[in-house]
Design an enzyme around this catalytic site. Structure first.
Site, PDB file in Angstrom:
ATOM      1  N   HIS A 143       0.832  -1.208   0.000  1.00 29.47           N
ATOM      2  CA  HIS A 143       0.000   0.000   0.000  1.00 29.47           C
ATOM      3  C   HIS A 143       0.861   1.250   0.000  1.00 29.47           C
ATOM      4  O   HIS A 143       1.867   1.347   0.696  1.00 29.47           O
ATOM      5  CB  HIS A 143      -1.032   0.000   1.130  1.00 29.47           C
ATOM      6  CG  HIS A 143      -0.502  -0.038   2.531  1.00 29.47           C
ATOM      7  ND1 HIS A 143      -0.090   1.092   3.181  1.00 29.47           N
ATOM      8  CD2 HIS A 143      -0.349  -1.065   3.398  1.00 29.47           C
ATOM      9  CE1 HIS A 143       0.289   0.760   4.415  1.00 29.47           C
ATOM     10  NE2 HIS A 143       0.156  -0.539   4.572  1.00 29.47           N
ATOM     11  N   GLU A 149      -4.956   1.959   2.665  1.00 30.95           N
ATOM     12  CA  GLU A 149      -4.994   0.742   3.475  1.00 30.95           C
ATOM     13  C   GLU A 149      -5.179   1.084   4.941  1.00 30.95           C
ATOM     14  O   GLU A 149      -5.879   0.405   5.668  1.00 30.95           O
ATOM     15  CB  GLU A 149      -3.702  -0.062   3.291  1.00 30.95           C
ATOM     16  CG  GLU A 149      -3.738  -1.461   3.908  1.00 30.95           C
ATOM     17  CD  GLU A 149      -3.309  -1.528   5.372  1.00 30.95           C
ATOM     18  OE1 GLU A 149      -3.521  -2.575   6.005  1.00 30.95           O
ATOM     19  OE2 GLU A 149      -2.766  -0.526   5.889  1.00 30.95           O
ATOM     20  N   GLU A 150      -4.530   2.190   5.357  1.00 24.32           N
ATOM     21  CA  GLU A 150      -4.456   2.465   6.792  1.00 24.32           C
ATOM     22  C   GLU A 150      -5.774   2.895   7.401  1.00 24.32           C
ATOM     23  O   GLU A 150      -6.036   2.611   8.568  1.00 24.32           O
ATOM     24  CB  GLU A 150      -3.388   3.548   7.064  1.00 24.32           C
ATOM     25  CG  GLU A 150      -1.953   3.098   6.776  1.00 24.32           C
ATOM     26  CD  GLU A 150      -1.450   1.979   7.697  1.00 24.32           C
ATOM     27  OE1 GLU A 150      -2.235   1.450   8.500  1.00 24.32           O
ATOM     28  OE2 GLU A 150      -0.269   1.633   7.584  1.00 24.32           O
ATOM     29  N   ASP A 198       3.106  -6.580   3.316  1.00 20.20           N
ATOM     30  CA  ASP A 198       2.705  -5.506   4.236  1.00 20.20           C
ATOM     31  C   ASP A 198       3.080  -5.873   5.671  1.00 20.20           C
ATOM     32  O   ASP A 198       2.318  -5.647   6.598  1.00 20.20           O
ATOM     33  CB  ASP A 198       1.202  -5.214   4.104  1.00 20.20           C
ATOM     34  CG  ASP A 198       0.781  -3.994   4.921  1.00 20.20           C
ATOM     35  OD1 ASP A 198       1.660  -3.192   5.296  1.00 20.20           O
ATOM     36  OD2 ASP A 198      -0.428  -3.859   5.207  1.00 20.20           O
ATOM     37  N   HIS A 252       3.739   2.564  12.682  1.00 24.41           N
ATOM     38  CA  HIS A 252       2.855   3.720  12.862  1.00 24.41           C
ATOM     39  C   HIS A 252       3.465   4.814  13.731  1.00 24.41           C
ATOM     40  O   HIS A 252       2.745   5.495  14.464  1.00 24.41           O
ATOM     41  CB  HIS A 252       1.506   3.284  13.446  1.00 24.41           C
ATOM     42  CG  HIS A 252       0.717   2.383  12.542  1.00 24.41           C
ATOM     43  ND1 HIS A 252      -0.520   1.876  12.897  1.00 24.41           N
ATOM     44  CD2 HIS A 252       0.983   1.880  11.315  1.00 24.41           C
ATOM     45  CE1 HIS A 252      -0.975   1.099  11.925  1.00 24.41           C
ATOM     46  NE2 HIS A 252      -0.073   1.081  10.956  1.00 24.41           N
TER      47      HIS A 252
END
Lengths: 453, 453
Positions: free
Chosen positions: B276, B322-323, B350, B422
């Site tokens: 992604h 995607e997130e 991923d 993240h």
């Protein structure tokens, strides 16, 4: 069924030996060890303690005594038996000033003396540089290297997946470059650092001299500077100033540190788990080989904590002088020659504190196969690789292998190892707490199954 | 031979299916791909280029457009066919001020808004904190959470070897904590960051609201501060000031970026390789998921460079959003529904740019076994793990899996993944050039064998 088909079936059945089958009890033991290692997360604190207690611990230096004291205190605190320092004699080599620059423009080159090198004298030397990528190339130069600095610039071949193999291909120029340079009448050897990375810190390591060959100073140069120097040489002659004040100043005392978890049924039979307590002096040797020492210590702690006390004795041996002489390894084998037959296994971790992948094994054929089956539970923890017929698995185990002791080496994910190896950046931040803990669990399981079976 | 013995042999033969047997040609292809990946070392430069071109690329932000432009230029430079941006609609969420402190002493807490959270209003809120480690514990509080900040402090269980599993156990408090806090009448949710490490930077991530439940602001708190806050709560009531000015401000355009290596014999049949393109906005998303995008792009470059052009088309798909919504994945599946049956496989990376271990596979039983055999050459490169029946293997592949497409996910050594996940430190230095290159080679081989067989 035709005979040929039966034979085909027999072959298939034999190959079935490679299919995983795991007993419940060993699998449960393996699970307990890995779970406990991750849950307690104790290995990283032990590593930090060692690095703080003995940041510089080249054998023959005062710092090595600090490492011995720390290791003995650590083993005693763990309640190990027969904790002792077993003496050996080690070379004393002192690093000094190390400077190199390109004559004319004064550009500094990041260099470090190779361990055991003679110095240049306080005034240093200046000479023209001649670049080679092999000993054959040097020999072909004939007299053209006389009076010059031989620049050994063969890179570690980055395309090899196993970085240890890449190291093996390039390291002879570090180990023997000074000898070959001396034979050629050169005044010094400058060796490209052993790493696939292009970085700015030199990687030291052992070198040697040979009887009857003039001893010339030898230094490693950072790969980034090796690339720059090579590019400069494409344009014309380059002279380099080199000053090294390192020197070997005799021999002195060293010691292996030993402690035991006594076996419950056959205490006279021994499984050695070890690493080397000495380290090169540029960094704190976190991966090389504080991690291996911690793997051994933490493995025994895990056996204690999980109640998995094996029938045979597990003996932690932290070796002296792996980096520049193997005197500790030789002394251990000499002192324990009479009980060599009662050493059922020796396991070393000396490839870094990375994610464990499995073990090498000196045994072959049926003997290796029997061990492979015992180690199968490691597959569920990503550490099921098994390489039989692989020699000692660690330099410290060579003398034990020569005495017939089955030897094992911890395999780890070594993609990053040579980023840190023998440098100033081989320090605590380079080691990951979870990866280190997993390695300890793998060593614990191997020690348990070899000592209990 | 008795019938029972024959049956036993048959069972053994069946289990022999697990023993490695590798055809020479696929093994040679695999070797070429890995050797080329390491020798060229191109992946890390591609990664650096993406991070520089689009450092902030949360979908719905202006930075995402930069990522789309970069990806299209990159694909065109590689000579891919049918390069295009396939549009989708994405939520637009803006981060703003984010501050938290302990009322009374003013001690700062390191927090970050969870993606999609409403704000607190410019003046922020102040409320007493109530700590829970499960939704059950929160429910049991009844009215006691009303008007308070619910502090969800369940750690990721560090004893699980697979960090992804540990994430799965703890992440519901991040995904749904705000809903449960809203139901309980709380004024905000403060969620322990998703990592096994004790660190000082908050880890963001997606959260959600539910129809009919009051929407309360939600923020992640660094684990070190979560530990400190929990310790403080042991001593008595704690009030926290929280200010978040984040907001969802509607929807806007996004796009998947698609390009193809056209198949030599069956160009209408497709193997998707993807990652992604969007990333959380705190760091540059080097592992999550620039690494996956680079794996896909570099895999195709390796097929080009080695001349291993497969019979079927290999389609690189870099997914949007995607997130925080999976809008790109859903749009791709909707747009390509008619050709779903011609998608012979979809592969996503991923899980980070770490050393590859193997692949998950959505197939089971005989279908999975056939694929497992095709992937066997990966064993010689440390990437032979194979997990059948494992779902989509990547969130972006869920909609394709629902259409019946066999899906694969790259497995990597994830011990460190949640150190970076993240956060602001998910940046270039966290990715190792050799590990990234190996992952690309693994994806390349899987794509080649699935597209060529």
């Amino acid at each position: 069924m035709h005979r040929s088909k039966l034979r085909a079936v027999a072959v298939l059945l034999a190959s079935c030996a490679a299919a995983p089958t795991t007993d419940a009890a060993p699998a449960a033991a393996c699970d307990r060890l890995f779970t406990r290692a991750l849950a307690d997360n104790a290995a990283i604190a032990t590593l930090a303690n060692l690095l703080d207690a003995a940041p510089k611990r080249l054998s023959g230096s005062p710092g090595y005594d600090d490492a011995v004291a720390w290791a003995m205190a650590q083993m005693r605190a763990m309640g190990l038996h027969n904790v002792r320092a077993e003496p050996c004699t080690v070379p004393i080599w002192r690093r000094g000033v190390e400077l190199a620059s390109i004559a004319g423009n004064g550009r500094q080159l990041r260099v470090t003396a190779l361990g055991g090198s003679v110095g240049t004298g306080d005034d240093g030397i200046m000479a023209e540089v001649v670049e080679v990528r092999s000993f054959e190339q040097l020999a072909a130069l004939g007299d053209a290297a006389r009076g010059k600095i031989v620049f050994f610039n063969r890179p570690m071949p980055r395309a090899l997946r196993r970085t240890g193999s890449a190291y093996g291909e390039a390291v002879p120029q570090r180990s023997n470059g000074a000898i070959e340079a001396g034979k050629a009448g050169a005044v010094a050897a400058l060796v490209r650092s052993m790493t696939t990375a292009i970085d700015g810190h030199p990687h030291t390591g052992a070198m040697s001299y040979a009887e009857g060959v003039p001893q010339v100073p030898a230094a490693a140069i950072a790969t980034a500077d090796a690339e720059a120097l090579s590019a400069l040489l494409q344009r014309g002659p380059v002279h380099v100033r080199l000053q090294l004040t390192c020197a070997t100043v005799g021999e002195g005392p060293g010691a292996n540190v030993v402690g035991e978890l006594t076996g419950s049924e056959r205490p006279d039979e021994v499984v050695v788990v070890g690493g080397h307590l000495d380290a090169w002096d540029l960094g704190r040797g976190a991966h090389d080989d504080a991690a291996g020492c911690v793997h051994a210590l933490e493995a025994v702690r895990l056996l204690q904590a999980t109640g998995l006390r094996p029938k045979r004795t597990v003996r932690v041996v932290l070796f002296a002088n792996e980096e520049n002489g193997l005197r500790g390894a030789k002394a251990y084998a000499a002192a324990h020659r009479d009980e060599a037959a009662r050493h059922v296994a020796a396991i070393e971790s000396d490839a870094g504190g990375f994610t464990p992948l499995g073990f090498t094994c000196s045994l072959r054929d049926a003997a290796a196969e029997a061990v492979r089956r015992r180690l199968l539970p490691l597959q569920d923890f990503g550490a099921g690789a098994f390489l039989p017929g692989a020699g000692s698995g660690g330099a410290d185990l060579g003398p034990l292998l020569a005495l017939g002791v089955p030897c094992y080496g911890l395999l780890v994910d070594g993609q990053k190892y040579f980023d840190y190896h023998h440098t100033a950046v081989d320090d605590l931040p380079a080691v990951h707490e979870r990866e280190l803990a997993l390695g300890a669990a793998a060593v614990a399981f191997a020690a348990w199954t070899l000592a209990d079976g």
